[in-house]
Design an enzyme around this catalytic site. Structure first.
Site, short mmCIF file in Angstrom:
data_model
loop_
_atom_site.label_atom_id
_atom_site.label_comp_id
_atom_site.label_asym_id
_atom_site.label_seq_id
_atom_site.Cartn_x
_atom_site.Cartn_y
_atom_site.Cartn_z
N CYS A 113 38.46 50.83 34.12
CA CYS A 113 37.21 51.82 33.65
C CYS A 113 35.97 50.71 34.18
O CYS A 113 36.35 49.66 34.95
CB CYS A 113 37.16 51.32 31.98
N ALA A 154 36.08 47.22 33.42
CA ALA A 154 36.86 46.44 34.28
C ALA A 154 36.31 46.18 35.52
O ALA A 154 36.40 44.99 36.06
CB ALA A 154 38.30 47.18 34.22
N ARG A 206 43.19 39.00 36.08
CA ARG A 206 43.17 38.81 37.67
C ARG A 206 43.58 37.52 38.11
O ARG A 206 42.81 36.62 37.70
CB ARG A 206 41.92 39.61 37.86
N HIS A 241 31.61 48.32 39.72
CA HIS A 241 31.13 47.64 40.58
C HIS A 241 29.69 47.77 40.88
O HIS A 241 29.09 46.78 41.45
CB HIS A 241 31.98 47.96 42.06
FE1 CFM Z 1 37.90 45.50 46.64
FE2 CFM Z 1 40.33 46.07 46.01
FE3 CFM Z 1 38.67 46.03 44.02
FE4 CFM Z 1 39.38 44.01 45.16
FE5 CFM Z 1 41.50 43.44 43.23
FE6 CFM Z 1 42.21 46.00 44.45
FE7 CFM Z 1 40.66 46.04 42.06
MO1 CFM Z 1 43.06 45.04 42.04
S1 CFM Z 1 39.85 44.51 47.28
S2 CFM Z 1 37.45 44.60 44.66
S3 CFM Z 1 40.42 42.06 44.51
S4 CFM Z 1 38.59 47.37 45.37
S5 CFM Z 1 43.38 44.24 44.06
S6 CFM Z 1 42.14 47.01 46.50
S7 CFM Z 1 42.11 47.04 42.52
S8 CFM Z 1 41.02 44.01 41.37
S9 CFM Z 1 38.37 46.62 41.88
#
Ligand code: CFM
Length: 539
Positions: free
Chosen positions: A60, A63, A94, A193
């Site tokens: 989500c 997260a 994580r 993000h």
């Molecule tokens: Fe970028 Fe990722 Fe992500 Fe990531 Fe991660 Fe991920 Fe993630 Mo899991 S590189 S920041 S460090 S998009 S592994 S492939 S899914 S936490 S949001």
């Protein structure tokens, strides 16, 4: 051995969606494409709402904000405003590691602070409790900065976290700000993000003008230090002579992020999670960005060379070459050894929003074949390249997220490279503000699948019978029960680092261990039995 006919990708695509009701099948078919092996990539449907009823791998917005972007910054104190579950399940889940310079330096990453909203706050409002929580956290830890993350109920009842944080900032005299990252804010963690990028840009970046004397100052954007990856990259930078101002956000700290606008170049590792920051820093401060990748020995060497070439200093270029020379023999030796057992094995990887691309480098180095790959929450530009950005339509879900209006800083904007220099560097392989995406680099006939459901996952395993499947903990044990090993590419299981040269060797070793073990042959997949496949997987 897999039958030849099974490899007809169009046929497989049909089989993946065959059991869905027709409307869902049509929608899912748009998210499954057959790669052409060229720059002419087909359009993929991505960043769309999950079909209700399909089991998704996604997380989500909360997260994405609290866990992913804010998680690895050790001295910013995070408070989750919401019921305890959201906080608890985002606590240390994580493997983003950190290393404070001195043992006595602040590190709040091991804590889980929550306002623990109860029914009375849901009914009468939780602002008072939040104000109290901020004060209590301040008294306990005396941090430089406290941030507040909103969870779903906060948005639903209308608590104004920004008002509360403003008042707390005035009262306590430290920086306090909030993220409206309610879980429902977008179709996935990707929304979180963007929300996190915006607030960090507004409240932290550019608040301290102290610049280091080194002329080779860079920021590393989109590296989160999973399993110690950032430690490896930091070491390589130091040996090459690049000065790392700040990392967003791995092994990161508050002060370096506040100074990050003093860098001369931004390096974008995970495009999905941090491209907003790179673009905003370019507009406001004139810092250009290039895409890099430190996953894969060859990719690491290429990225280091790009950075050295950008600065153009002969000594720096020589030093960078020396570092690559020192590292490569061990990599080649390991590669030769592991290739023998791994070559030709089939792998599929479904991870997040950037790793499904980056890790293909390592599989190529091992001589393995990537038959299918995809993301949970990427956007079309991560698949097809940034050239498709103008054609991405804004829908109700993306409109939800604030787009900051950013302008040139009247005093601090500085043009780092002239347009002529820019063209010269581009001709030498240093391209600015560009990411070609995952699909052009995949083999013709391989599949790219956005947000595969559990049902599709099991169909894929059944049809391809890959030697290795890469995903996260939510998929791992379900996949392994079918007799196929699963490597967690989010957390690296208990291993890593996988970045840089030494990381590549670690990776080869782990992959070999998984694909060469005979233990998997003792397991029986549900479809190898004659009974009840349909009932088990709803096929
Ligand atoms: Fe970028 Fe990722 Fe992500 Fe990531 Fe991660 Fe991920 Fe993630 Mo899991 S590189 S920041 S460090 S998009 S592994 S492939 S899914 S936490 S949001």
């Amino acid at each position: 051995m897999v039958k030849e006919s099974i490899y007809n990708p169009e046929e497989i695509k049909d089989k993946l969606v065959a059991d869905f009701p027709s409307k869902i099948a049509r929608k899912r078919a748009k998210a499954i494409v057959v790669n052409t092996g060229t720059d002419e990539t087909p359009q993929i449907a991505a960043n769309a709402r999950t079909v209700p009823g399909l089991i998704t791998m996604r997380g989500c917005a909360y997260a994405g904000c609290k866990g992913v972007i804010l998680g690895p910054t050790r001295d910013v104190l995070s408070i989750t405003h919401g019921p305890i579950g959201c906080g608890f399940y985002s606590w240390l889940t994580r493997r983003n590691q950190t290393r404070p310079p001195k043992p006595e330096d602040e590190n709040f990453m091991t804590y889980c602070l929550s306002t623990d909203m109860q029914e009375s706050e849901i009914v009468f409002g939780g602002e008072k409790k939040l104000a109290q929580a901020i004060e209590e956290a301040y008294q306990l830890f005396k941090p430089k900065t406290i941030v507040v993350h909103a969870t779903c109920p906060v948005g639903l009842i209308g608590d104004d976290i920004h008002q509360v944080t403003r008042a707390a900032q005035e009262k306590l005299g430290i920086k306090v700000f909030g993220f409206s990252c309610e879980g429902y804010k977008g179709v996935s963690q990707s929304a979180g993000h963007h929300i996190a990028n915006n607030q960090i840009f507004k409240h932290m970046v550019g608040t301290d003008n102290t610049a280091s004397p080194s002329p080779y100052r860079v920021n590393l954007l989109g590296e989160y230090n999973i399993g110690g990856d950032a430690f490896v990259i930091e070491d390589l930078f130091a040996r090459c002579g690049f000065e790392l101002v700040s990392t967003f956000c791995g092994n990161s700290d508050h002060d370096s992020m506040c100074r990050s606008h003093t860098a001369e170049l931004n390096l974008v590792m995970c495009h999905r999670s941090i491209n907003y920051m790179a673009d905003m820093m370019e507009t406001k401060y004139g810092i250009p960005w290039i895409k890099v990748n430190f996953i894969g020995a060859e990719a690491t060497a290429k990225s280091l060379r790009k950075i050295a070439r950008y600065f153009g200093d002969e000594k720096l270029i020589e030093q960078t070459e020396r570092v690559i020379e020192e590292e490569m023999p061990a990599v080649s030796e390991a590669r030769q050894m592991y290739q023998e057992r791994c070559r030709g094995k089939k792998v599929m990887l479904f991870v997040g929003g950037s790793r499904a691309h980056h890790y293909q480098e390592l599989f190529k180095e091992l001589g393995m074949e990537v038959v299918a790959a995809g993301y949970e929450f990427a956007h079309r530009d991560d698949y097809e390249g940034r050239r498709v950005l103008p054609s991405i339509t804004v829908d109700a879900d993306s409109r939800n997220i604030e787009e900051l209006t950013v302008e040139k800083d009247p005093e601090r904007y500085k043009e780092r490279v002239s347009p002529e220099k820019c063209a010269e560097l581009a001709a030498n392989g240093v391209e600015f503000k560009d990411y070609a995406g995952m699909m052009p680099e995949m083999e013709a006939g391989s599949l790219t699948i956005d947000e595969p459901s559990h049902h599709e996952t099991f169909r894929l395993l059944e049809l391809y019978k890959p030697d290795l499947y890469c995903a996260g903990v939510k998929e791992k044990y379900a996949v392994q029960k079918t007799g196929i090993p699963c490597l967690q590419l989010h957390s690296y299981d208990y291993g890593g680092p996988f970045a840089g040269f030494e990381g590549a060797i670690n990776f080869y070793k782990d992959v070999d261990r998984l694909v060469s073990s005979r233990i998997w042959s003792y397991l029986e997949a549900p479809w190898q039995r004659q009974t009840q496949v349909k009932a088990t997987y709803g096929i």
